[in-house]
Design a protein around this motif. Sequence first.
Motif, mmCIF file in Angstrom:
data_model
loop_
_atom_site.group_PDB
_atom_site.id
_atom_site.type_symbol
_atom_site.label_atom_id
_atom_site.label_comp_id
_atom_site.label_asym_id
_atom_site.label_seq_id
_atom_site.Cartn_x
_atom_site.Cartn_y
_atom_site.Cartn_z
ATOM 1 N N ASP A 159 34.913 25.928 37.850
ATOM 2 C CA ASP A 159 35.823 24.792 37.990
ATOM 3 C C ASP A 159 37.262 25.198 37.681
ATOM 4 O OD1 ASP A 159 36.309 21.808 38.232
ATOM 5 O OD2 ASP A 159 36.985 22.172 36.177
ATOM 6 N N LEU A 160 37.438 25.923 36.608
ATOM 7 C CA LEU A 160 38.786 26.343 36.222
ATOM 8 C C LEU A 160 39.386 27.347 37.217
ATOM 9 C CD1 LEU A 160 38.312 26.653 32.375
ATOM 10 C CD2 LEU A 160 39.560 24.885 33.605
ATOM 11 N N GLU A 161 38.539 28.251 37.726
ATOM 12 C CA GLU A 161 39.033 29.203 38.724
ATOM 13 C C GLU A 161 39.467 28.479 39.996
ATOM 14 O OE1 GLU A 161 35.739 31.947 38.875
ATOM 15 O OE2 GLU A 161 36.710 33.286 37.438
ATOM 16 N N ALA A 162 38.746 27.436 40.369
ATOM 17 C CA ALA A 162 39.120 26.659 41.559
ATOM 18 C C ALA A 162 40.467 25.973 41.350
ATOM 19 C CB ALA A 162 38.031 25.634 41.873
ATOM 20 N N LYS A 163 40.734 25.564 40.138
ATOM 21 C CA LYS A 163 42.009 24.907 39.830
ATOM 22 C C LYS A 163 43.195 25.874 39.851
ATOM 23 C CE LYS A 163 39.936 21.177 37.267
ATOM 24 N NZ LYS A 163 39.664 20.550 35.983
ATOM 25 N N LEU A 164 42.912 27.166 39.692
ATOM 26 C CA LEU A 164 43.970 28.171 39.709
ATOM 27 C C LEU A 164 44.433 28.498 41.132
ATOM 28 C CD1 LEU A 164 42.748 30.712 37.006
ATOM 29 C CD2 LEU A 164 44.665 29.100 36.834
ATOM 30 N N THR A 165 43.603 28.189 42.113
ATOM 31 C CA THR A 165 43.960 28.517 43.490
ATOM 32 C C THR A 165 44.621 27.367 44.197
ATOM 33 O OG1 THR A 165 41.751 27.893 44.268
ATOM 34 C CG2 THR A 165 42.135 30.217 43.732
#
Length: 53
Positions: free
Chosen positions: A47-53
């Motif tokens: 979830d957090l990695e998706a928010k970084l993109t």
Amino acid sequence: MSDRTPASELDTAPEEVKLAVDLIFLLESHQIEPSVALAALEIVKMDLEAKLT
């Protein structure tokens, strides 16, 4: 003599270390099984990695 106590290592630690300690305490205090915690952390990581993109 100062009434302030010296800062602990945690007080001066990077934010990610402070958060990790808090998360470990939370998981242990709620007696979360390690396998469940790891699975949940993987979901959080995605979830957090998706928010970084």
